[in-house]
Design an enzyme around this catalytic site. Sequence first.
Site, PDB file in Angstrom:
ATOM      1  N   ASP A 267     -10.098  51.832 -43.370  1.00  0.00           N
ATOM      2  CA  ASP A 267      -9.778  50.554 -42.741  1.00  0.00           C
ATOM      3  C   ASP A 267     -10.996  50.196 -41.891  1.00  0.00           C
ATOM      4  O   ASP A 267     -11.307  50.899 -40.917  1.00  0.00           O
ATOM      5  CB  ASP A 267      -8.519  50.701 -41.879  1.00  0.00           C
TER       6      ASP A 267
ATOM      7  N   TYR B 106     -10.278  31.671 -39.323  1.00  0.00           N
ATOM      8  CA  TYR B 106     -10.920  32.219 -40.521  1.00  0.00           C
ATOM      9  C   TYR B 106     -12.328  31.648 -40.661  1.00  0.00           C
ATOM     10  O   TYR B 106     -13.308  32.401 -40.828  1.00  0.00           O
ATOM     11  CB  TYR B 106     -10.091  31.912 -41.779  1.00  0.00           C
TER      12      TYR B 106
ATOM     13  N   LYS C   2     -16.110  33.504 -40.439  1.00  0.00           N
ATOM     14  CA  LYS C   2     -17.135  33.424 -41.484  1.00  0.00           C
ATOM     15  C   LYS C   2     -18.411  32.759 -40.957  1.00  0.00           C
ATOM     16  O   LYS C   2     -19.519  33.090 -41.399  1.00  0.00           O
ATOM     17  CB  LYS C   2     -16.581  32.693 -42.707  1.00  0.00           C
TER      18      LYS C   2
ATOM     19  N   GLU D  52      -6.851  38.093 -54.993  1.00  0.00           N
ATOM     20  CA  GLU D  52      -5.620  38.286 -54.200  1.00  0.00           C
ATOM     21  C   GLU D  52      -5.703  37.537 -52.864  1.00  0.00           C
ATOM     22  O   GLU D  52      -4.791  37.625 -52.035  1.00  0.00           O
ATOM     23  CB  GLU D  52      -5.383  39.781 -53.947  1.00  0.00           C
TER      24      GLU D  52
HETATM   25  P1  NDP Z   1      -8.933  40.100 -52.089  1.00  0.00           P
HETATM   26  O1  NDP Z   1      -7.732  39.957 -51.215  1.00  0.00           O
HETATM   27  O2  NDP Z   1      -8.740  40.178 -53.555  1.00  0.00           O
HETATM   28  O3  NDP Z   1      -9.799  41.359 -51.622  1.00  0.00           O
HETATM   29  C1  NDP Z   1      -9.976  41.657 -50.265  1.00  0.00           C
HETATM   30  C2  NDP Z   1     -10.432  43.096 -50.131  1.00  0.00           C
HETATM   31  O4  NDP Z   1     -10.634  43.366 -48.750  1.00  0.00           O
HETATM   32  C3  NDP Z   1      -9.410  44.072 -50.658  1.00  0.00           C
HETATM   33  O5  NDP Z   1     -10.071  45.061 -51.405  1.00  0.00           O
HETATM   34  C4  NDP Z   1      -8.809  44.682 -49.403  1.00  0.00           C
HETATM   35  O6  NDP Z   1      -8.474  46.045 -49.649  1.00  0.00           O
HETATM   36  C5  NDP Z   1      -9.990  44.587 -48.450  1.00  0.00           C
HETATM   37  N1  NDP Z   1      -9.586  44.648 -47.052  1.00  0.00           N
HETATM   38  C6  NDP Z   1      -8.850  43.767 -46.356  1.00  0.00           C
HETATM   39  N2  NDP Z   1      -8.664  44.199 -45.098  1.00  0.00           N
HETATM   40  C7  NDP Z   1      -9.299  45.401 -45.013  1.00  0.00           C
HETATM   41  C8  NDP Z   1      -9.462  46.355 -43.979  1.00  0.00           C
HETATM   42  N3  NDP Z   1      -8.924  46.182 -42.759  1.00  0.00           N
HETATM   43  N4  NDP Z   1     -10.186  47.466 -44.242  1.00  0.00           N
HETATM   44  C9  NDP Z   1     -10.727  47.654 -45.455  1.00  0.00           C
HETATM   45  N5  NDP Z   1     -10.610  46.810 -46.474  1.00  0.00           N
HETATM   46  C10 NDP Z   1      -9.881  45.685 -46.244  1.00  0.00           C
HETATM   47  O7  NDP Z   1      -9.844  38.860 -51.714  1.00  0.00           O
HETATM   48  P2  NDP Z   1     -11.341  38.457 -52.173  1.00  0.00           P
HETATM   49  O8  NDP Z   1     -11.912  39.416 -53.113  1.00  0.00           O
HETATM   50  O9  NDP Z   1     -11.294  37.041 -52.546  1.00  0.00           O
HETATM   51  O10 NDP Z   1     -12.061  38.556 -50.759  1.00  0.00           O
HETATM   52  C11 NDP Z   1     -13.236  39.321 -50.550  1.00  0.00           C
HETATM   53  C12 NDP Z   1     -14.056  38.644 -49.482  1.00  0.00           C
HETATM   54  O11 NDP Z   1     -14.445  37.353 -49.949  1.00  0.00           O
HETATM   55  C13 NDP Z   1     -13.323  38.394 -48.161  1.00  0.00           C
HETATM   56  O12 NDP Z   1     -14.220  38.656 -47.095  1.00  0.00           O
HETATM   57  C14 NDP Z   1     -12.971  36.906 -48.213  1.00  0.00           C
HETATM   58  O13 NDP Z   1     -12.859  36.349 -46.943  1.00  0.00           O
HETATM   59  C15 NDP Z   1     -14.170  36.380 -48.969  1.00  0.00           C
HETATM   60  N6  NDP Z   1     -14.032  35.102 -49.640  1.00  0.00           N
HETATM   61  C16 NDP Z   1     -13.024  34.876 -50.553  1.00  0.00           C
HETATM   62  C17 NDP Z   1     -12.941  33.650 -51.194  1.00  0.00           C
HETATM   63  C18 NDP Z   1     -11.846  33.326 -52.152  1.00  0.00           C
HETATM   64  O14 NDP Z   1     -11.554  32.129 -52.344  1.00  0.00           O
HETATM   65  N7  NDP Z   1     -11.234  34.290 -52.794  1.00  0.00           N
HETATM   66  C19 NDP Z   1     -13.942  32.611 -50.972  1.00  0.00           C
HETATM   67  C20 NDP Z   1     -14.946  32.955 -49.990  1.00  0.00           C
HETATM   68  C21 NDP Z   1     -14.989  34.159 -49.387  1.00  0.00           C
HETATM   69  P3  NDP Z   1      -7.200  46.796 -49.077  1.00  0.00           P
HETATM   70  O15 NDP Z   1      -6.107  45.798 -48.903  1.00  0.00           O
HETATM   71  O16 NDP Z   1      -6.910  47.832 -50.128  1.00  0.00           O
HETATM   72  O17 NDP Z   1      -7.686  47.390 -47.806  1.00  0.00           O
HETATM   73  C1  8X3 Z   2     -12.174  31.306 -48.856  1.00  0.00           C
HETATM   74  C2  8X3 Z   2     -12.393  29.913 -49.280  1.00  0.00           C
HETATM   75  O1  8X3 Z   2     -11.777  27.504 -48.816  1.00  0.00           O
HETATM   76  O2  8X3 Z   2     -10.007  29.128 -48.653  1.00  0.00           O
HETATM   77  O3  8X3 Z   2     -13.167  31.733 -47.995  1.00  0.00           O
HETATM   78  O4  8X3 Z   2     -11.681  29.002 -46.958  1.00  0.00           O
HETATM   79  S1  8X3 Z   2     -11.423  28.848 -48.370  1.00  0.00           S
END
Ligand code: NDP
Ligand code: 8X3
Length: 253
Positions: free
Chosen positions: A59, A152, A156, A188
């Site tokens: 974590d 959020y 970022k 997810e």
């Molecule tokens: P997912 O929810 O699919 O993946 C998020 C990952 O972060 C999971 O593997 C989760 O693993 C891990 N995570 C969350 N909290 C913790 C924690 N406390 N410690 C360790 N691991 C953690 O989302 P995305 O792949 O989309 O997101 C990845 C990144 O991209 C994030 O930073 C998100 O903000 C960013 N992002 C996403 C966008 C989108 O539209 N999808 C757009 C722009 C940015 P677990 O739960 O097993 O710990």
């Molecule tokens: C995730 C993209 O548009 O939901 O970072 O903020 S948005």
Amino acid sequence: MSERTVFITGASSGFGEACARAFAAEGNRLVLTARREEKLIKLRDELVNAAGVHIVQLDVRDRTAVEETVASLPKDFRNIDVLVNNAGLALGLEPSHQVAIEDWEVMVDTNIKGLMYCTRTILPGMVDRKCGHIVNISSTAASWPYPGGNAYGGTKAFVSQFSRNLRADLLGTRVRVTCIEPGMAETEFSNVRFKGNDDKAGQVYTGTQPLTAVDIAETVTWVVNRPAHVNINSLELMCVDQTWGPFAIHRGE
Ligand code: NDP
Ligand code: 8X3
């Protein structure tokens, strides 16, 4: 090119998992971390092309655990060449005057503090070896506000500015820093944002062709595979179906 050791946070789904697959396909050595260990075990078993895979249930909000994880890496995984600071989340879309303060705390603890802990723990080794690349996963939300994006987007914005300031600190060390700012991507992410309401999560992407986790992984491996003298500072990407809106204007009382 010789294999690299790549440390990925949040490797259990979405972008992190796709990055693991992409770096494994290139024959790199991987340290994969997340809270859901069972997902990491399954992924490790699939990554047959990797030079080696070490998984750690972690974590990122737990600074001591981050430090212990890095300190206790097996010898072959100790010299981290690439850190993908990907773990992160959004919780809710409520306006700032209604949001649960605990949701803000989780986002700050994960997206900001967790990313700082991993960076601060792994960076000294990179500087000592005069070699390394930190790839921070930010978001379009860093620059472009939207209703409910409040904390959020703030977390970022921190990631994007922290990335630029890291570059300033690291001048002369050969360590590279890149900030990736994706827009809407189907992972997810929305299931987490809407706390398991999968119908609501699915509606985010209805009728669009969103970015995929593979799109982001290809971007991450592309920036890492630039020649050692090239630093991609930041890279913002969206799907074609997403763009900016006009300023919102309230009329009347
Ligand atoms: P997912 O929810 O699919 O993946 C998020 C990952 O972060 C999971 O593997 C989760 O693993 C891990 N995570 C969350 N909290 C913790 C924690 N406390 N410690 C360790 N691991 C953690 O989302 P995305 O792949 O989309 O997101 C990845 C990144 O991209 C994030 O930073 C998100 O903000 C960013 N992002 C996403 C966008 C989108 O539209 N999808 C757009 C722009 C940015 P677990 O739960 O097993 O710990
Ligand atoms: C995730 C993209 O548009 O939901 O970072 O903020 S948005």
